[in-house]
Enzyme design. Structure first.
Site, PDB file in Angstrom:
ATOM      1  N   THR A  15      16.456   4.373   6.257  1.00 16.44           N
ATOM      2  CA  THR A  15      16.415   3.716   4.949  1.00 16.44           C
ATOM      3  C   THR A  15      16.535   4.737   3.811  1.00 16.44           C
ATOM      4  OG1 THR A  15      14.987   2.009   5.860  1.00 16.44           O
ATOM      5  CG2 THR A  15      15.017   2.209   3.467  1.00 16.44           C
ATOM      6  N   GLY A 188      13.304  -2.766   4.545  1.00 14.76           N
ATOM      7  CA  GLY A 188      13.179  -1.297   4.587  1.00 14.76           C
ATOM      8  C   GLY A 188      11.931  -0.780   3.902  1.00 14.76           C
ATOM      9  N   GLU A 191       6.670   1.153   7.131  1.00 15.92           N
ATOM     10  CA  GLU A 191       6.748   2.368   7.942  1.00 15.92           C
ATOM     11  C   GLU A 191       7.255   2.018   9.339  1.00 15.92           C
ATOM     12  OE1 GLU A 191       5.976   5.572   6.691  1.00 15.92           O
ATOM     13  OE2 GLU A 191       6.125   4.289   4.945  1.00 15.92           O
ATOM     14  N   LYS A 206      -1.354   8.601   0.369  1.00 18.36           N
ATOM     15  CA  LYS A 206      -0.856   8.806  -0.996  1.00 18.36           C
ATOM     16  C   LYS A 206      -2.009   9.145  -1.950  1.00 18.36           C
ATOM     17  CE  LYS A 206       3.012   5.691  -0.160  1.00 18.36           C
ATOM     18  NZ  LYS A 206       3.388   4.283  -0.071  1.00 18.36           N
TER      19      LYS A 206
END
Ligand code: NAP
Ligand code: HSE
Length: 421
Positions: A15, A188, A191, A206
């Site tokens: 992706t 897309g 994960e 993150k």
């Protein structure tokens, strides 16, 4: 004007890798004019060279052998393959060879970032990772460039596009979690292993990266409080909405006297809260600086082109900026692990059947236990079958345990934020 050619090796052509190729091709002339450099992808590493792909690459460009990438004279390696191994070995070898590295891989950074930052400093190469946090939102650049004077007192955000897309669709279309997850995968967003999204790991990685930039340290991952959305039902989302709230997977980092506290968990937000407006695959990061006050950044948090935008902007950045050492990453033990138990208000969903499962008996029990009930919404109460939502203060685990054992109820509580928080 002569234009220097910069050779780039791409690790991964899925992706994000596909979006990077499309962006470099479509923006090539503009980039060459602005940077004085032409980006050429000389090798692209994949697992299966025979697979049909949305982007066409020359047969000599595709390879399944990382050494071919490393020994093809590349100046920069872009890692968009995901996972920790072998990505770590490949990034490490690239840095040791003197290549700058751009990566979108938050799991790799959260698990091995400290070593990679130290290695990149030793070899005086850039390690750029804007795409690893909040997709297309250039939040890391903002933190690095524009928030040097402010002390950031708190970070709060929606950091996972897949789960935000799922929650949006579950509320708007009453679709099951499984149906929407499939759609997020097709788009897309998810994960390779979508448990990383729905169990809150991806948002936690993150948040860890944000904490390293903002506070210069983070908690070890094992100490981050984390809950995902995998057990959320349309019924819970609907009752929250009837009470005037929207459930979002909220990631938060706060620095207190005890140290840093990081958490990721489904949270009830009033509909007029800025983060309640962030829908679909959008992400948002809310920051409070001691000088600037509150800031809110939002944009697409997942998907081919927003992520490719962040990767190619990183490429453009490192092609025009001299190397400066990266601040080292540190970990420190944090404040005691605690999820919603310590927060004052919560939205609780109760559902069950049995003689004790009536609104009156539940209310009587909670009030007698010192719990304040601000609002009650009964979705149905059919002679011993109850489904209801409550906004409470002072509700603790001992109360929810008793609601389960003595009232035969399933209970799911969400911490609650106010519109101004
Ligand atoms: P993806 O679609 O699954 O693509 C992964 C690519 O890497 C594929 O081309 C695959 O090869 C290749 N690959 C994987 N393991 C490999 C191995 N061991 N050896 C050689 N090639 C290997 O993944 P993606 O969605 O592009 O995500 C890539 C990275 O970007 C991940 O770290 C992800 O967390 C991050 N990211 C993704 C998004 C997003 O919206 N998708 C956003 C931000 C960050 P084949 O094609 O041959 O299978
Ligand atoms: N799976 C990730 C998400 C991709 O849904 O947010 C972007 O990091």
């Amino acid at each position: 004007m002569s234009v220097e050619v910069v050779k780039v090796g791409l690790l991964g052509l899925g992706t994000v890798g596909g979006g990077v190729i499309k962006t470099i091709h479509s923006q090539q002339e503009k980039l060459a004019a602005r940077l004085g450099k032409r980006i050429e992808i000389v090798k692209a590493l994949v697992r299966d060279a025979e697979k049909e792909r949305a982007v066409q690459m020359g047969r000599t460009v595709l390879t399944t052998d990382f050494d071919e990438v490393l020994h093809s004279g590349v100046d920069i390696v872009v890692e968009v393959m995901g996972g920790v191994e072998p990505a770590y070995d490949y990034v490490r070898a690239s840095i040791e060879k003197g290549c700058h590295v751009v990566t979108a891989n938050k799991e790799l950074l959260a698990k091995r970032g400290a070593e990679l930052v130290e290695l990149a400093n030793r070899h005086q190469v850039h390690l750029a990772y804007e795409a690893s946090v909040a997709g297309g939102i250039p939040i890391l650049g903002v933190l690095r460039q524009f928030l040097r004077t402010n002390d950031i007192t708190g970070i709060r955000g929606i950091l996972n596009g897949t789960t935000n897309f799922i929650l949006t669709k579950m509320e708007a279309e009453q679709l099951s979690y499984q149906e929407v997850l499939r759609e997020a995968q097709e788009l897309g967003y998810a994960e390779a292993d979508p448990r990383s999204d729905v169990e809150g790991f991806d948002a936690m990685y993150k948040l860890y990266i944000l904490a390293q930039l903002v506070y210069g340290e983070s908690l070890p991952l094992a100490e981050v409080s984390r809950k995902g959305i995998a057990d959320l039902t349309c019924g819970q989302i609907r009752i929250a909405s009837e009470l005037g709230y929207r459930i979002k997977l909220i990631a938060q980092a706060n620095q207190t006297g005890d140290g840093i506290h990081l958490s990721v968990e489904p949270t009830a937000l009033p509909l007029d809260h800025p983060l309640a407006q962030i829908q679909d695959s959008y992400n948002a990061v809310q920051l409070s600086g001691n000088i600037v006050g509150d800031l809110l950044f939002t944009g697409r948090g997942a998907g081919e082109m927003p992520t490719a935008s962040a990767v190619v902007e990183d490429l453009a950045y490192l092609l025009t900026q001299p190397f400066t050492p990266h601040p080292v990453w540190k970990e420190r033990e944090g404040a005691a692990k605690e999820l919603s138990g310590g927060r004052e208000q919560s939205l609780c969903y109760v559902e069950g059947a049995g003689p004790a499962a009536t609104p009156d008996r539940v209310l009587q029990f909670l009030r007698a236990s010192g719990v304040e009930v601000h609002k009650l919404k009964v979705q149905f109460d059919l002679g011993g079958v109850l489904r209801a939502g409550l906004i409470t203060s002072g509700l603790h685990e001992e109360h929810t345990d008793l609601l389960r054992s003595d009232f035969g109820l399933q209970v799911r509580c969400f911490p609650l934020l106010h519109a101004s928080e």
